[in-house]
Scaffold this motif. Structure first.
Motif, PDB file in Angstrom:
ATOM      1  N   GLU A 150      -9.154   2.768  -0.279  1.00  0.00           N
ATOM      2  CA  GLU A 150      -8.454   3.754  -1.103  1.00  0.00           C
ATOM      3  C   GLU A 150      -8.452   3.391  -2.591  1.00  0.00           C
ATOM      4  N   ALA A 203      -6.609  -1.007   1.402  1.00  0.00           N
ATOM      5  CA  ALA A 203      -6.438  -1.021  -0.055  1.00  0.00           C
ATOM      6  C   ALA A 203      -7.779  -0.894  -0.760  1.00  0.00           C
ATOM      7  N   LEU A 233      -6.846   1.049  -4.197  1.00  0.00           N
ATOM      8  CA  LEU A 233      -5.472   0.856  -4.649  1.00  0.00           C
ATOM      9  C   LEU A 233      -5.366  -0.475  -5.385  1.00  0.00           C
ATOM     10  N   SER A 251      -0.394   5.414  -7.674  1.00  0.00           N
ATOM     11  CA  SER A 251      -1.332   4.469  -8.295  1.00  0.00           C
ATOM     12  C   SER A 251      -2.700   4.476  -7.630  1.00  0.00           C
ATOM     13  N   GLN A 252      -3.009   5.509  -6.861  1.00  0.00           N
ATOM     14  CA  GLN A 252      -4.273   5.523  -6.149  1.00  0.00           C
ATOM     15  C   GLN A 252      -5.432   5.802  -7.099  1.00  0.00           C
ATOM     16  N   LEU A 278       2.321   1.667  -3.446  1.00  0.00           N
ATOM     17  CA  LEU A 278       1.309   2.162  -4.382  1.00  0.00           C
ATOM     18  C   LEU A 278       1.077   3.661  -4.201  1.00  0.00           C
ATOM     19  N   LEU A 279       1.063   4.120  -2.957  1.00  0.00           N
ATOM     20  CA  LEU A 279       0.909   5.555  -2.720  1.00  0.00           C
ATOM     21  C   LEU A 279       2.112   6.326  -3.256  1.00  0.00           C
ATOM     22  N   ILE A 295       0.842  -1.200   0.000  1.00  0.00           N
ATOM     23  CA  ILE A 295       0.000   0.000   0.000  1.00  0.00           C
ATOM     24  C   ILE A 295       0.876   1.248   0.000  1.00  0.00           C
TER      25      ILE A 295
END
Length: 672
Positions: A534, A531, A536, A504-505, A499-500, A496
């Motif tokens: 958000e 995840a 994600l 990639s959110q 990804l942030l 996570i």
């Protein structure tokens, strides 16, 4: 608007020193939103978001401050800079929001922050706020992981009342011999900086020291500011200068001239040098510099878990992982090396094979590291410098002196690398489409699918060994294995954070895979909910093997007979050899909001992995793996690792294991 409103104009009896009246929590959040790092001309927020779980120890302080500073939305959400929350103007100006992220487990929030910091090159970090008591102590494991891996995270645990109006309060630890101790003191040994803010004005020097440590490449790690709950809500007239934007320069120290000349002499005299690339190569963004150095010298490069990817797998000088989980190529080179050049590595026992790997009687060590503590390990010649700056200096110093390894040495390691690649292919080769895959065959299928955009995250179990030996890293940040602390439960929250960091959110970006076994999944699946919340595009790959596969193998090797390592019903004798437990991890993941793709065969898995990679939302691939007992598994360990074996025992397995232990430990040496 009242004169004491956090959003009111500043005022002061001294017009030359204007102040702003805020609570301690509001001041801290406003301060954090104005801190930046700068390196190589690139500027970014030092603390870009705050994770939090609220309780009575932080809800009225940091929680209330975040309501105002978040401007009504999370990262990329509604309520942008200078917005409003519940109709009340916020005290933020453009670009000074403090986004909030909602976690489910305090340890997991730290893991997510660590994943973010690593992906951000240690130039940007997250804060984590908790209540007092259990919320605070749950931070300890994550803090240890951050500090051991030299990755920045700011911890803001609530603390008991500084004014002690009632003693004890809910969740307070009473220590009869000291009135100033709280459970937050558990964070002292795992923090690079710790302070307890018992008065509002004490925040000013503490906050500045915290930022200094977070931004210092030689000192960074977990930083803790313990915040008594009454002090969080207490108002104070803060100097306006406290809220000025600050740039913390992330320095690249150059090597000392004397140390550089000694390093050059050592390299020039070496016949069989070997580079060991660690995480410092990545943190310094020194991959291209390392490639240039190897192009000039043809010195082969082995990598630690943190350093894998420093060179692409197909670079001529890359010889793969080193140590207990390393390749035969790298480990054989290590056994015969006369000069080991460490670049940004701590030389842990997995890297040195517990002191048995570097076997040449005349071997010497040269350590390029940004910390003197690490640079002097193994009685090395120290080269204290930033990895990129140090490699540039070495390359320039050697350029006019005609150094290059003997062509026969280059041919030797190139041929050995080709032979190892054949073993990788054999491990990755899949059986018939209808067969159930082994763990390494799962990695082989993933290997055929990924590109340099994909990022793989893992931390514990048998997967780190397979990945270190076999995985073909295609980019500098594809290989993300946390092995400084090897913490089960790191993978999902770290993914996570990654990804942030990759932006990639809410949309498809770089594919980020969290690879976990069933043991790790059961430890910490909670952030799946985050995840989903958000949106994600997490790609979670669960490998079900009904127990602790890694420890099961280790248990057998040390004479413990795989005791307590399988997830099975008890048998008639009270052991754990009955049928597998009826635990459906796929159903569990689905219940937390993931889209789940079940795979039972090689063909199923190939399709599921491809579908998951293309998915725009959080997706799980679940596969039950075949044990390698009956089919081809990964290559065995190419070097030893010291796990002490019972010196006396009555059971034959332990007696035999001790005999093997005594044989291996005899090869250990101290490099003095």
């Amino acid at each position: 608007m009242s004169p004491t409103s956090p959003a009111s104009p500043t005022s002061s009896a001294n017009p030359h020193c204007p102040t702003r009246r805020l609570t301690t929590a509001q001041a801290l959040v406003a301060f954090l939103a104005r801190q930046y790092t700068e390196r190589d001309g690139r500027r970014q927020r030092l603390i870009s978001a705050t994770w939090g779980i609220f309780g009575h120890g932080n809800v009225a302080g940091i929680g209330q401050a975040l309501v105002e500073a978040a401007a009504g939305g999370g990262p990329g959400g509604p309520g942008g800079p200078g917005g409003t929350t519940h109709g009340t103007p916020t005290p933020t100006s453009a670009g000074h929001r403090m986004p909030y992220l909602q976690g489910r487990n305090e340890q997991a929030m730290v893991h997510a922050a660590v994943g973010y910091a690593r992906q951000s090159g240690r130039l940007s970090a997250h804060a984590v706020t908790t209540s007092i008591g259990p919320g605070a102590t749950n931070l300890v494991t994550g803090a240890a992981l951050a500090t051991i891996n030299r990755l920045p995270v700011l911890l803001l645990p609530g603390d008991t009342f500084a004014t002690r109006p009632a003693d004890p309060v809910l969740q307070q630890l009473e220590v009869p011999y000291a009135g100033d101790v709280s459970v937050n003191d558990c964070l002292r040994p795992v923090s690079r900086y710790f302070d307890r803010i018992t008065r509002p004005e004490a925040l000013i020097p503490a906050a500045l020291q915290a930022m200094r440590v977070l931004a210092d490449p030689a000192e960074t790690g977990a930083v803790t500011l313990a915040l008594p709950q009454d002090v969080q809500a207490e108002a104070y007239d803060w100097p306006e200068e406290f809220f000025a934007e600050r740039d913390w320069h992330v320095r690249r120290p150059a090597p000392d001239t004397f140390e550089l000349e000694a390093a050059v002499r050592a390299i020039r005299s070496a016949r069989r040098p070997l580079i060991v690339a660690g995480g410092g190569v990545r943190h310094s963004a020194a991959e291209e510099t390392l490639a240039a150095f190897t192009a000039a010298t043809r010195i082969p490069v082995a990598s630690t878990q943190a350093g894998k990817g420093a060179l692409r797998h197909d670079h001529p000088a890359d010889v793969g992982g080193i140590g207990h989980t390393g390749t035969a190529t790298a480990d054989e080179l290590a056994r015969t090396a006369d000069l080991v050049i460490g670049v940004g590595t701590r030389f842990s026992d997995f890297t040195t094979a517990s002191g048995t790997l570097f076997a040449d009687p005349a071997v010497r060590f040269l350590h390029l590291n940004i910390t003197g503590f690490d640079a002097h390990k193994l009685a090395a010649l120290p080269l204290v410098a930033d990895a990129r700056t140090g490699l540039e200096a070495l390359t320039a110093a050697l350029a006019g002196r005609g150094y290059r390894v003997d062509p026969a040495y280059e041919t030797e390691y190139t041929s050995a690398k080709e032979a190892w690649e054949e073993r990788v292919e054999a491990s990755f080769a899949t059986p018939a489409p209808a067969a159930r895959p082994t763990q390494t065959q799962v990695l082989g299928l993933l290997d055929t699918l990924v590109t340099e955009d994909d990022i793989l995250i893992n931390a514990a179990g048998s997967l780190p060994g397979d990945l270190h030996k076999l995985w073909r890293a295609r980019s500098r940040d594809q290989y993300h294995v946390e092995y400084g602390y090897s913490c089960m439960g790191y993978e999902i929250p770290a993914a996570i954070g990654v990804l942030l960091a990759t932006g990639s959110q809410g949309r498809a970006g770089r594919p980020v895979w969290a690879l976990v076994g069933d043991g790790t999944y059961l430890m910490n699946p909670t952030e799946i909910v985050t995840a989903v919340q958000e949106n994600l595009p997490l790609k979670l790959l669960i490998l079900q093997n009904h127990g602790y596969a890694s420890i099961s193998g280790l248990s057998e090797a040390v004479g413990a007979e795989r005791f307590g390592t399988a997830y099975r019903h008890r048998d008639a004798d009270g052991g754990f050899t009955g049928p597998p437990l009826p635990v459906d991890l796929a159903a569990n993941a689905a219940s937390l909001g993931l889209r789940v793709l079940r795979a039972t065969t090689v063909d199923d898995l190939r399709k599921a992995l491809s579908e998951a990679r293309d998915a725009e939302g959080p997706t799980c691939v679940y596969v039950e793996t075949e044990t390698p007992d009956t089919v081809s598994g990964p290559p065995p360990a190419q070097a030893w690792w010291d796990v002490p074996v019972a010196e006396t025992a009555s059971r034959p397995a332990a007696v035999k294991a001790r005999e093997e232990y005594d044989r291996q430990v005899a090869a250990r040496r101290r490099h003095l």
